[in-house]
Each structure stands twice: as C-alpha cells, then as structure tokens.
Enzyme design. Structure first.
Site, PDB file in Angstrom:
ATOM      1  CD  GLU A  16     -11.317  -9.008   3.857  1.00  0.00           C
ATOM      2  OE1 GLU A  16     -11.106  -9.330   5.036  1.00  0.00           O
ATOM      3  OE2 GLU A  16     -10.656  -8.150   3.264  1.00  0.00           O
TER       4      GLU A  16
ATOM      5  CE  LYS B 285     -10.283  -8.031   8.388  1.00  0.00           C
ATOM      6  NZ  LYS B 285      -9.573  -7.599   7.177  1.00  0.00           N
TER       7      LYS B 285
ATOM      8  CD  GLU C 115     -14.205 -10.371  -4.852  1.00  0.00           C
ATOM      9  OE1 GLU C 115     -15.069 -11.269  -5.003  1.00  0.00           O
ATOM     10  OE2 GLU C 115     -14.494  -9.212  -4.516  1.00  0.00           O
TER      11      GLU C 115
ATOM     12  CD  GLU D 275      -3.177   0.516   2.164  1.00  0.00           C
ATOM     13  OE1 GLU D 275      -4.039  -0.333   1.883  1.00  0.00           O
ATOM     14  OE2 GLU D 275      -3.106   1.068   3.276  1.00  0.00           O
TER      15      GLU D 275
ATOM     16  CB  CYS E 172      -9.197  -3.720  14.319  1.00  0.00           C
ATOM     17  SG  CYS E 172      -8.941  -3.330  12.589  1.00  0.00           S
TER      18      CYS E 172
ATOM     19  CB  CYS F 243      -7.088  -2.740   6.299  1.00  0.00           C
ATOM     20  SG  CYS F 243      -5.599  -1.994   5.733  1.00  0.00           S
TER      21      CYS F 243
ATOM     22  CB  SER G 178      -5.316   0.850  -1.349  1.00  0.00           C
ATOM     23  OG  SER G 178      -4.468  -0.267  -1.443  1.00  0.00           O
TER      24      SER G 178
ATOM     25  CD  GLU H 185      -2.715   0.868  -4.437  1.00  0.00           C
ATOM     26  OE1 GLU H 185      -2.700   0.112  -3.445  1.00  0.00           O
ATOM     27  OE2 GLU H 185      -3.735   1.075  -5.117  1.00  0.00           O
TER      28      GLU H 185
END
Lengths: 421, 176, 584
Positions: free
Chosen positions: C362, C359, C367, C280, C504, C300, C320, C283
C-alpha cells in the site's frame, strides 16, 4: 495353448464389439436380465460364493466389498469402473475393453443394481484413448436399447454410465486418487477416513471395481458360479486373465485357471524364452509387485502359493526376464517409473524415491558407496511404513525383493560369506 | 515507486501479448466447454480436448486463463491439473508428439534401437522438439502395449514391434 | 460426545471421540513431531513426520490424521518410530536450503527446531534442492522455493481461508512444488499480499520483505527526521517475540524501545484511526442521507483493497474513498506535520510499524503521495520491529514504559479497536450514532460485531433509522458478502471487511504462531485497552478536533479530500478476452 480357458473371455472374437445387435445375437445382456430378477442379497451371496478377489491388484474380496457397499445407507450411490490399468506389463483390461465392452457395461449395471447405485463412472486411462469411441458407443447403444437409463427393462431400476478420461497418471489407479481425478482435480490421494465406500465421488458412497472384476461378475451371473468355480484351486478358485510379456515368444493376455505353475504359464502358454536364452527372473503384478528368481518357477500361480514365496498376483501382470538383463538395470527401470509417477504429496514417497534413485544410479555405474545399500534399504522401509498411499508403500517392492533374491548383484555375497565365519 | 509502475505494465494482460489465443480458437474452446456443459468435474477431459486443437499440443497460460474465466475455476487449480497429468503439457511440444515407451517391459525386450533411431533420425533428445516444430520426443511409462513391445505412440496412435531401424523409419515416414 | 480411553506410551488418556492421536498425545504432554499439521487448518498428513506405532497395525500411522478408538495403544518412542521419524526429517532436510544463517526464520524455524530435537546437523543424503528462481519482485513478500518443505500450509491459507487461490501445489514427484499458476511472480497474480501464507509457513520459504536495513539507514542519516507510527494491533502482539504471555499489552515498552532505537518522534496510528472514523463516518452519513452507493465498505485493510481491485473491481463504488489510517498518517506527516514544525517534507522520513505485509505494498502505491513525496517511506511488520529491538540488544521486558509524542499521540478507544475484527464498525457506529442523533450512546459496546465468527451482523437503531451492518474477516468470508452485493441482495448499509482472519491482530506480519487461541487473547487485550481509556469515541479526541480546527477544516472538506481520500481502481489483472485477434 490348451491350458487357457474362456469364461471371462468367452465373448472375445465372438461378436463385433462396436455393435449391440451383434452382442445381443450371442445372448448379450442375459446377465443383466437375470440379475434384475434377483435380489441384491442373492447377487451378493453368489458373488461371495464365487470368491472373486479384486483384480486391480489389491485382491480384496469382491463379495464382501459389494455387501459393504450395499449396506452403506444412501439414496444416491456411485459405482466406478477403474479402467486406469497403469501397472507396467498389464494389459488384460485393455483386452476386455477392446473385445468385450458390453460385458463390462453389464457388470457395471449388475454392480449398480446390487449396491443400489444410480450412476456409474468408467475412468478410462488416457493411454487407452483410442478405445474411447468404442466404449462411448457401448454406453450409447446400451442406453438407446433400454439397458441403461430410467426404469431399465421395466424393473424400476435406473442407472446411468458416464465416461471419464484419465490423463496419464499411474497413481490414479488408487481409488481415492481416481475419484479426485473424476472430480476434475489433480490426482493426489485423499485422507482416510472418510472411506470412499461411505464418502467417495462427489461425497457419495462409492464402490470402485476393476474392469476384470466387473466382467467376471457378469460372467458368473449369466452362467452361474459352478462353471467358474470348476476351475482353479480351493484357495484360489476360478480363472484369471494374465498379461504375459517380456522375454517371451508369445506375449499376450490369456485367461488361465488358477493353479497352473509359472513354468506352465511361461513355457506352455508363452512358448518360452526366445533366442535360446535362459529365464532369470519374473515380476508379478506390475511395478508395485515383487520379483522372483527362476529357481521358483514351479510355484503354482495361486494367491496362497505365491504368498509363500513373497509374491503377489496383483494386477495379473507376468513379466518374464531372461539372462540378458542385469538385475540392477531392471531395478533402475522400476525406480525411474516411480520417480515419474509419485504424486509428490508425501515426503517419504517424493524424497525417498529421489534419494533411492540416486543410490541405484550409483549401483548401475558401479560407483556405489559402502553404506549405499543400507541407506537404500532404510529409506525403502520408511517408504513402505510411512507413505501416504499404496503407491509409496509398494514402490520399493522390486528393490527389496531384488536384494533378497539377487544379493550378489548388489555386491553382498562376500559379506554373507564373511559373516559365516 | 518507479518499480511499481513497471509492475503494473508487466501486469498488463491486454490482447497484444496474446500469441495463441485467437478469436477462432476461443470459439473452439467455447464449443468444447459447452459440449461438456461447463461441468468442472470434466476439467481433465476438457483440457485434453482443448490441447488437441492447439498447435504444438500444449495449454499456454492465456488459454488456461480463458478456461479459468469461462468455467469459473481458479487458474491455479487448472495449472495444478495441467502440470500434474503427463498427458497435458504446459510447454509447447510439436505437431507430432512421439511418446516412446520407457517402461521396464520395453527395456527388457530391447528398445535401445528404437531410442537411438529416433534420436538419430530427428536429432532430438527426450523433452525436445525439432527446430521446425514438427516432432517432439518424450519418454513415457507403460501404455499397455507390452504384448507388442518395444512400442511408441505418435499423437496417440500405438506402434509396436519396433526392433529394427527400418521398422522405426517406416513409422516415422507416415508422419512427414 | 463419547469419551474414548486409549494408551499412549503406556499412559492412559481419556479424550472425546473424534480426537486425533496427535491431539490426544498433547493432553499428556507428548509432543509428537510434526510439520504440516497446523491447529487452525484442515488435516493434511503429507509430511508424515508424526508417524507412530499403533499396536496391531501393519505399518506406522500418521498421528495427525488418525482418530482414537477405544482400547487403542500408541507408541511414540520406540526405536522403529524414532528411526523412521528421523529418516523422514533427513529426507526433508536434504531437499531444503540449509544456509540457516542467511534465513529470516533462523532461530524461529520449525524445521530447525526438529533437527535440533533429533540431533541432525547433516545427513549423508545427497542434497536435492532444485528450486525455482527466488520471487522477490513485490514490496511485501519473498518466496524462496529452495526452502519450501511442501507442507501445504500456505496453500491452505491461500485457498481455504482467504480463497484467493494464488498458491497451489503443482507437478508431481520430484518436481512437486508450491507455486502460483505457471510459476508467475506474485505481483502478476491475484495475490493480495495479506501474508497469511508467511504467517503459517513453518520455515523461511515465504517471508516478509525485510526493510529493517532501510530504516536503520534513515535513523543513522543526520539529515532525516525519522518519525514512526504504530498500528493498534502491534502493541498486543509484539510481546510474543519476547516470550511474554500471549495478549500482553506492551504499549509503553514498545514506545520506549522505539525511542531507544533512535526514532525522532513516536506516534500512534490510533490517532489517524480516529481520523478515519471522522471521515468514513461522515462519508457513511452522507451516503445514507444524500444518496450514494450502499452498502459502503471500509477501506482500511490493504489486503482487502488488493482483493477488490483485483477480483471484484466492478464493486469498487461500494468502497469508502478514505485512505487507510496508515496513509492518513503518512499524508499528515508530509503536510500538516512539517508545516507545523517548519520542516521540508522531503526531510521527514515516515516509518510505519504494522501487523501487515500488504501495508508495504500500500505504501508504494503511486497515488499515495503528498507534496510530491511518498507518504510512508518504510513499513515494518511487527516481526521486523522485534528483530530491530533484538538486534539493538535492548532488553525489551526490562524497559521502563514510555509515552507517545504529540501531536499524533492521543488515540481513543475507538481507534484502538481498529486492530480487531469488528473494531472499525464499532468505532464508526459510536461516532455515527452520536453525530446523527446528537445524543449520547446508552452503551458504547456493540458486542454483536465482536469475536471470531466469520460474518457478524447487527441492526442499529439511529433515531428512527434502522441501520443493518455486517462485518467479515478473512477474504473467504468477504466473498460471501460480495456475492450478495453482486446479486443485489445485500441487506446492509455498511460493511467492514478485514483481509485477515481476526482482523489486524491476525495480520500476516504478526509474530509467528498466531493461532486462533492467540488471536482470541489479542482481541481480549484490544478491548481491554479500549475499556481502560478515558476517551472511547473518535469525535471526542481533542487532538482530532484541534486538527480540524487548525488545518483540515471539516470532515469531507476540501483539504480532507486532498489528503485523506483517494480513488481506488481496478488492478487490471484480468485478461481482456473481448478483443481477441483473428486468426492470421
């Protein structure tokens, strides 16, 4: 019918409620013209003198309410006309809205002028939707004739009236709930503080008045308080529009002086009970009011005399019930109403009503359990003590007063007899 | 993984799934919203007006979602309003919504004839519609017509003194 | 502020003006019963359990919504008060599915505790549970309206904190309910699965989807090599479940417990947090130097990803392209790791311990696959891990400390602070500064981006480049920054967004009762971990450097792109009103 009077209702049938010209031809808007020459303090003084108690049901002194509203600081204040007449057996506001909408507009302008508001809102219940065009027209014509809008009658006072529609929710008759509804939300009461007089509609200082209260104000500003105060009793001066219905020959909305007895109201004005039946009970002030037995029918209809019997004027509804109705069925009907109308927000009202309904159902069927009445009373008391708003507080008034006045219909006579020995 | 793809499909909100919201209706809704100047405080009135122009007098989800997007009000809030107010419905009703007053005044003045006659003539109970989608019956609390009780409303119009079968029939005959 | 003197149960207490009776009572250790009250939320006063007797008052008074006044006399323990509180509790219980043994919140339920307190085991009331169907069709959360006590805490979290506006109260009276619009299941709404609703629910009406059984099965399966990664925020919260002081750092005991549970290898998500910074950070440098959509926003937090993919899909170019540390770990666990160990990726079973319910969602994204298998096979929240440890009969507090395994066992302080709001930003700045300037940072601590204020910003001077950055936590705050971007008024180059308040450490999967005070303690602990580590910059992590040397090549290289980056796309949740059919 001679026992009725015509002060608040003096314009009923005297003009075409759909035409401001018709209204002006009978001297319409002279109350506004006069009020705008007076000071706010003078109007408040007059209102206090008239000693009008709020006619929506809560019976708060209007003069005091206006004085408070006027003294709250704020450039931008709001007056709301509560036309959410939801109490069962109450239709007196409907009579004003349909027969004299312009006087209501006058009352609002006067209230707005007195407390320093720029905007007024009429919250009209959905059930009176058919009256919307009439009210809309009254607002529009008042505006186009210079009684509303900017710089009314060149006095520098500006006031607008907005019409909002309810959508079928009794609880919206409560001030803060009504405000939530006008703000486009579901109607659930707000936490107090802040109080709506300081922080109400759109967070602005807000005055909420009932239709009849505003109409009275217009009436006594126009004619002075003397005529109004020549009626009634010392404790309850003036007049009141009642909604008389149920088992009665001539149901209707009537303006009466305070102090007539319930007997006079029911028999002389209402024509008595039809089909040779006997009066059994009456309920005053709608579903949130209490019931009284026929034995106290000679009680004068005043705040103070009714209070002695544990009754209220409330909205002015007088429901007459004869011997064909079982008390428990009557109670069930009221309970069904509150099951439909509780907003569900607070536990005592949502769950208390639900549990009490189950017990009442068992009484209706005659399958009650030994501890049912005790449980019902227990939760009724929890509701009146702990509910979030007035709806939950008063929802069990009927049940509790029914148990008090008609213990035998709940199977209590034997118990009482036993206890004597 | 499989299941999630299924989820995506259920999420598909493409136009094929729309049953009610046509281009014409959307334009009518736009008109209503514009009439109220997209004022979110007018939501209750806007929804009442929109409900009036939707067949079967209710607010389906896609219409609520449309209003949500047009007025930038969360759908959940619109649903709260629709589900809260008795005059708004989230389930289809009918061409003619019959609201029978079930309040205590109509009870003591005797509305059983009215109730029974309606049920008999239309073959429906409370919260039901006739198979042809013409009539919907709901019981409603007092609408302030106690002076002419027992009473009912059909599409907002009030009828009173309905003590006999004939009087009820005569009213229903006006809504064929 | 003025002080007010009042008496509660004849005990004098002096509190500042504006204190509620409930809070004042706490000061003298009187715990007035309550259910809808939550210290971090607006006053609701709808459960009415906290009613008390205020002298001179006609009816009882809700302690949570009533403010003290001079000379007030409150009684919290009279017969009337007690009877009425008990009655209200009975009413709530009658409307609540009482099958406690089946409930995830058994033993950790506020209603249960209150019933114990009032000695209520059963009421003579008729049960009136008339619930909507169970909503358990999404990977993250289960909603059971039969257990809902209608306290509205979840509604507050969903509407006021996260501003997602999925949950609402609806209907009225006995039909009053908490639900998404039109009773839709959560995955057909804009729900982001952040789990903030579950974190504030006093009962078991909204809970994480429990995946512990799945993990037990994998552990017991001899063919499976079961590895586990643990997110940075778990180690400062897990101790709550074992009654350790809030904010206790339990890294060593946690690793030991995981080993006892039977995981084959125990790894640290802090490692892939460092890896995320490498990718990141580079990037960002690329976007800054070679041109690219700015501001760039971190990716994230899966709750945040669900939010932008659902509601702000027109701003996706700002994200990102990095996968989250969880998925980077997952990708390596199904590529680098089995290649190195000479295993079939199909036999590696990867478990994550996360502070987060999103999560779970996710990990199930189509994908998120590497070498034809899911990168992460099961995600457990901190709460589920605690339950596994309890279920295995492990005396957590008595455990000897243990260490993470290699090769994903070393994390730097930069990776550790991912667990707190502002952490990713700080970690990225530490690396970006040194990579761009080639110079060492004078101070590693970017304190301006730390802490619990909703939006934090900072200006960092990197050589002669002024980098303006912002950090938002909680989606309500995120919206403010997104609106700026929409208007083209965003002054920032880089933005960190975490879905949950506090980051988190305040995730929807953390132990219940993660109030603001608790979050502050966890944040302190996170920065303590950072301070105490010898390595505090991601690009100095020796195992990361080894990973690039041996396998990935370079940040943003071909292999990295294949494994560590992804494409975020619209969730397609919005109605498409542009193609309405004509009237038939």
């Amino acid at each position: 019918m001679s026992k009725t009077v015509a002060i608040i209702t003096e314009n009923f049938g005297q003009y075409d409620p759909g035409s401001i010209h018709s209204y002006l031809s009978i001297g319409g808007f002279s109350a506004v013209k006069k009020a705008l020459t007076m000071s706010s303090a003078e109007i408040i003084e007059m209102t206090k003198k008239a000693a009008v108690k709020g006619r929506g049901g809560a019976a708060y002194d209007t003069g005091r309410k206006w004085a408070q509203a006027a003294s709250v600081p704020g450039e931008d204040k709001v007056v709301i006309c509560n036309a959410d007449e939801g109490e069962p057996c109450t239709f007196k506001d409907r009579s004003i809205l349909s027969k004299d909408p312009f006087r209501l507009i006058e009352g609002m302008i006067i209230a707005g002028y007195t407390v320093g508001a720029k905007n007024g809102y009429i919250y009209l219940r959905e059930e009176y939707r058919h009256l919307r065009p009439l009210i809309r027209n009254a607002i529009d014509e008042s505006l186009s004739n210079g009684f509303l809008g900017d710089n009314i009658l060149n006095t520098g006072f500006s006031f607008q009236i907005h019409l909002y529609s309810g959508a079928g929710a009794y609880v919206c008759g409560e001030g803060s709930t009504l405000i939530e509804s006008i703000e486009g939300k579901s109607g659930r009461p707000r936490i107090k503080p802040p109080f709506i007089k300081e922080c109400g509609l759109f967070q602005l200082p807000t005055l909420v008045n009932n239709v009849e209260t505003l109409a009275i104000a217009a009436a006594f500003i126009q004619h002075g308080v003397e005529e109004y105060l020549s009626h009634g009793t010392s404790g309850s001066p003036g007049t009141k529009i009642i909604s008389l219905a149920g088992n009665i020959k001539n149901p209707g909305a009537y303006e009466i002086p305070f102090g007539l007895t319930l007997r006079e109201i029911i028999y002389d004005i209402g024509g008595g009970i039809p089909d040779g039946h006997e009066l059994k009970l009456f309920q005053l002030g709608g579903a949130s009011g209490k019931i009284g037995p026929a034995s106290i029918v000679d009680t004068p209809y005043t705040y103070e005399d009714l209070a002695k019997e544990g009754l209220v004027v409330g909205s002015g509804g007088i429901l007459v019930v004869d011997d064909r109705t079982r008390v428990i069925d009557f109670v069930k009907s009221i309970q069904d109403f509150f099951i439909h109308e509780s907003c569900g927000k607070c536990t005592p009202c949502r769950e208390g009503n639900r549990q009490i309904a189950k017990i009442i159902d068992r009484f209706v069927e005659g399958s009650q359990r030994p501890d049912d009445l005790q449980t019902a009373e227990r939760f009724a008391n929890i509701m009146s003590n702990c509910a979030f708003c007035g709806l939950g507080e008063t929802a069990q008034s009927t049940l509790l007063s029914a148990i008090k006045h008609f213990p035998q219909e709940f199977g209590l006579t034997e118990v009482a007899e036993n206890e004597k020995h | 993984m499989q299941r999630l793809e299924g989820v995506r499909q259920m999420n598909s909100t493409k136009t094929e799934s729309f049953g009610i919201l046509t281009r014409e209706l959307a334009q009518e809704i736009d008109k209503t919203i514009n009439h109220y100047r997209s004022n979110s405080t007018k939501l209750v009135g806007i929804l009442l007006d929109i409900q009036d122009i939707i067949p079967k007098q209710y607010i389906p989800r896609e219409v609520a979602a449309y209003v949500s997007e047009k007025m930038n009000i969360p759908l959940s809030k619109i649903y709260d309003v629709i589900s809260f107010y008795a005059a708004l419905s989230d389930v289809p009703r009918a061409d003619y919504v019959i609201q029978l007053c079930d309040s205590v005044v109509c009870k003591v003045t005797g509305n059983t004839t009215l109730r029974d006659t309606i049920s008999q003539l239309l073959g429906i109970k409370e919260q039901e519609s006739t198979p042809d989608g013409k009539y919907w019956l709901e019981y409603t609390p007092c609408f302030g017509a106690c002076d002419i009780s027992p009473a009912m409303r059909i599409n907002g119009k009030v009828f009173g003194h309905l003590t006999t079968q004939d009087s009820v029939k005569a009213v229903l005959d006006q809504y064929r | 502020m003025k002080n007010i003197k009042i008496k509660i149960d004849n005990i004098e207490v002096i509190v500042p003006e504006g204190t509620t009776i409930l809070e004042a009572a706490k000061k003298v250790n009187i715990n007035i019963p309550h259910l809808c009250y939550h210290p971090d939320q607006a006053i609701k006063a709808n459960c009415r359990l906290c009613v008390v007797d205020v002298s001179g008052s006609r009816k009882l008074t809700a302690a949570c919504s009533s403010f003290v006044y001079e000379g007030m006399e409150v009684h919290t323990n009279t017969k009337k008060v007690r009877d009425m509180q008990k009655g209200i509790l009975e009413l709530i219980l009658a409307n609540h599915d009482q099958d406690c043994l089946k409930c995830l919140r058994n033993g950790n339920c506020e209603l249960q505790a209150l019933c114990q307190r009032f000695n209520i085991s059963k009421t003579n009331l008729v049960d009136t549970v008339d619930a909507l169907p169970l909503d358990d069709t999404n990977p993250s959360l289960i909603r059971d309206s039969a257990k809902c006590v209608k306290c509205n805490r979840c509604v507050d979290a969903c509407q006021k904190v996260q501003e997602v506006h999925v949950l609402t109260h609806s209907h009225r009276s006995v039909h009053y309910n908490i639900t998404p619009a039109y009773e839709m299941p959560l995955e057909q709404t804009f729900c982001v699965f952040c789990g903030q609703c579950a974190a504030v629910c006093p009962v078991g009406a909204i809970v994480e989807k429990d995946d512990t059984a799945k993990v037990w099965d994998a552990i017991y399966d001899p063919k499976k090599h079961v590895i586990v990664q643990v997110a940075p925020a778990v180690r400062v919260a897990l101790g709550d479940a074992f009654n350790l002081p809030k904010g206790t750092i339990v890294t060593g005991k946690m690793v030991a417990a995981l080993r006892r549970l039977g995981f084959d290898k125990i790894f640290d998500t802090n490692f892939t947090a460092d890896l995320t910074i490498m990718e990141e950070g580079n990037e960002l440098i690329q976007r800054l130097t070679k041109g690219g959509t700015l501001p760039m926003i971190t990716s994230c937090s899966p709750g945040w990803i669900n939010f932008i993919e659902g509601r702000y899909d027109h701003l996706l170019a700002h994200l990102s392209s990095c996968k989250s540390p969880q998925q980077m770990f997952g990708a390596l666990s199904k590529s680098y790791y089995p290649e190195m160990a000479g295993m079939d990726p199909k036999n590696v079973y990867t478990v994550s311990i996360m502070p987060c319910t999103a999560k779970k969602y996710e990990a199930q994204r189509p994908e998120m696959m590497t070498n034809g298998v899911a990168e992460v096979d099961a995600v457990l929240t901190t709460r589920e891990l605690a339950r596994m440890i309890q279920s295995a009969g492990i005396d957590f507090v008595a455990l000897e400390e243990d260490q993470f395994d290699n090769p994903f066992g070393i994390g730097t302080g930069a990776g550790a602070i991912f667990g707190a709001t502002g952490g990713v930003m700080e970690a990225a700045l530490r690396t970006a500064y040194e990579v761009i300037t080639g110079k060492g940072l004078p101070s590693l601590n970017f304190t301006e981006v730390r802490g619990l204020s909703g939006i934090k910003e900072s200006i960092v001077l990197i050589d002669d480049m002024e980098l303006k950055v912002a950090v938002a936590h909680g989606l309500g705050n995120a919206k403010i920054l997104l609106k700026q971007i929409e208007k083209g008024e965003s002054p920032y180059a880089f933005i960190e967004i975490m879905a949950c308040p506090g980051g988190c450490i305040g995730g929807g999967g953390q132990p219940i009762k993660s109030t603001r005070d608790v979050k502050e303690k966890r944040i302190e602990a996170i920065y303590k971990i950072d301070e105490d580590l010898p390595l505090r910059k991601s690009h100095k992590n020796p195992d990361i450097l080894k990973l690039y040397d041996n396998y990935l090549g370079e940040p943003l290289g071909h292999k990295s792109h294949q494994l560590l980056h992804t494409h975020y796309h619209s969730r397609g949740m919005k109605y498409n009103f542009s193609e309405l059919p004509n009237h038939k």
